[in-house]
Write an enzyme that holds these catalytic residues in place. Structure first.
Site, PDB file in Angstrom:
ATOM      1  N   ASP A   1      26.544 -22.105 -48.553  1.00  0.00           N
ATOM      2  CA  ASP A   1      25.528 -21.109 -48.869  1.00  0.00           C
ATOM      3  C   ASP A   1      25.634 -19.991 -47.821  1.00  0.00           C
ATOM      4  OD1 ASP A   1      23.551 -20.554 -50.935  1.00  0.00           O
ATOM      5  OD2 ASP A   1      22.038 -20.694 -49.378  1.00  0.00           O
TER       6      ASP A   1
ATOM      7  N   ASP B   1      30.795 -24.571 -50.784  1.00  0.00           N
ATOM      8  CA  ASP B   1      30.516 -23.629 -49.696  1.00  0.00           C
ATOM      9  C   ASP B   1      29.280 -24.085 -48.922  1.00  0.00           C
ATOM     10  OD1 ASP B   1      27.953 -22.048 -50.817  1.00  0.00           O
ATOM     11  OD2 ASP B   1      29.351 -22.366 -52.464  1.00  0.00           O
TER      12      ASP B   1
END
Length: 291
Positions: free
Chosen positions: A212, A210
């Site tokens: 973040d 991802d």
């Protein structure tokens, strides 16, 4: 020249190794407590290997409760010479996208609720972690990733946070813009420091899941999306690991970067002032220098 024994510490989504010959799950007793799980041992392409699921099978340990000292000590007791950490992480860089891997070479340690050293009162030691990963081992991981068709980035700073929560937006922006970190995770510290104290070569393969929370087009971390990416990353990680025996070989010379001699001048406590109980616990980790 000694036998190569590759130790894989598998992170989220990576709970086994494909193709091990003579594969056996074995329990290893450690004076530092119980490791995260039994350790899967065997050989792959003629090279000895040991696999430890960092969170335990079924993912029972949080990043904070992982028994890092017992894990490293147990691998050392099995004769492991080279440790490859495989872990999930978030990215602070647009070009380091979910599904990519990063071969980490630096850390910023923001953990605070973990035991970070094998040494202490009664036997004091200070090792250098200026360069906390082994360049030789990191190079092999990069080559293996490329051979497996993985998009891999060589070099990066890993921000280790305590967790278990993900970052606030303000934290994410600070880590990215002020501290200039590249990826963020919760498990490589104190693991890397302990590996150095145990005189083990250590490399970190960070699997991006991802962005973040800093990315304007992605918003906060979505665990359901992370799990989807984890599944794909786990397959890639197994392909990477499968290529390491051929790259590292069954025999190894002393590490040219001195990872395997990190304690040479590190212990400061005089022999007659050392705590016998602590010295006894250090038999695997520091037996080479403590005698």
């Amino acid at each position: 020249m000694t036998d190569t024994v590759i130790g894989i510490i598998g992170g989220s989504g990576v709970y086994d190794i494909d193709g091990l010959q003579g594969a056996t799950w074995q329990s290893v007793d450690s004076p530092w407590g119980n490791p995260s799980d039994d350790i899967l041992t065997g050989t792959l392409d003629g090279v000895k290997m040991a696999f430890l699921p960092r969170h335990g099978r079924g993912h029972v340990h949080s990043p904070t409760t992982v028994p890092y000292r017992a894990n490293i000590d147990a691998l050392k007791r099995l004769g492991v010479t080279d440790v490859i950490s495989v872990s999930a992480c978030g990215s602070f860089r647009e070009e380091m996208a979910p599904g990519d891997f990063v071969i980490v070479d630096q850390f910023i340690d923001r953990t605070f609720a973990r035991e970070k050293s094998f040494f202490g009162t009664g036997c004091v030691a200070h090792v250098s972690v200026a360069h906390p990963t082994c360049p030789r081992l990191s190079d092999a991981c990069e080559v293996a990733a490329k051979e497996a068709g993985i998009t891999v980035h060589k070099g990066g700073t890993y921000l280790a946070m305590e967790g278990p929560q993900f970052s606030t937006l303000a934290e994410s922006r600070m880590y990215r813009e002020v501290w200039n970190c590249d990826v963020i995770g919760m498990t490589n510290m104190p693991e890397a420091k302990l590996a150095r104290e145990a005189e083990l070569c250590y490399a970190s393969v960070a699997m991006i899941t991802d962005y973040d929370s800093w990315h304007p087009d992605h918003g906060e971390v979505d665990v359901t999306e992370i799990i989807k990416t984890l599944t794909g990353n786990a397959d890639k990680a197994r392909n990477l690991v499968a290529r390491l025996p051929a790259l590292l070989g069954a025999n190894r010379n002393p590490c040219e970067h001195h990872c395997d001699r990190a304690l040479e001048y590190a212990i400061l406590t005089a022999p007659d002032a050392r705590d016998p109980a602590l010295v006894a616990k250090l038999d695997a980790v520091a037996g080479r220098v403590l005698g």
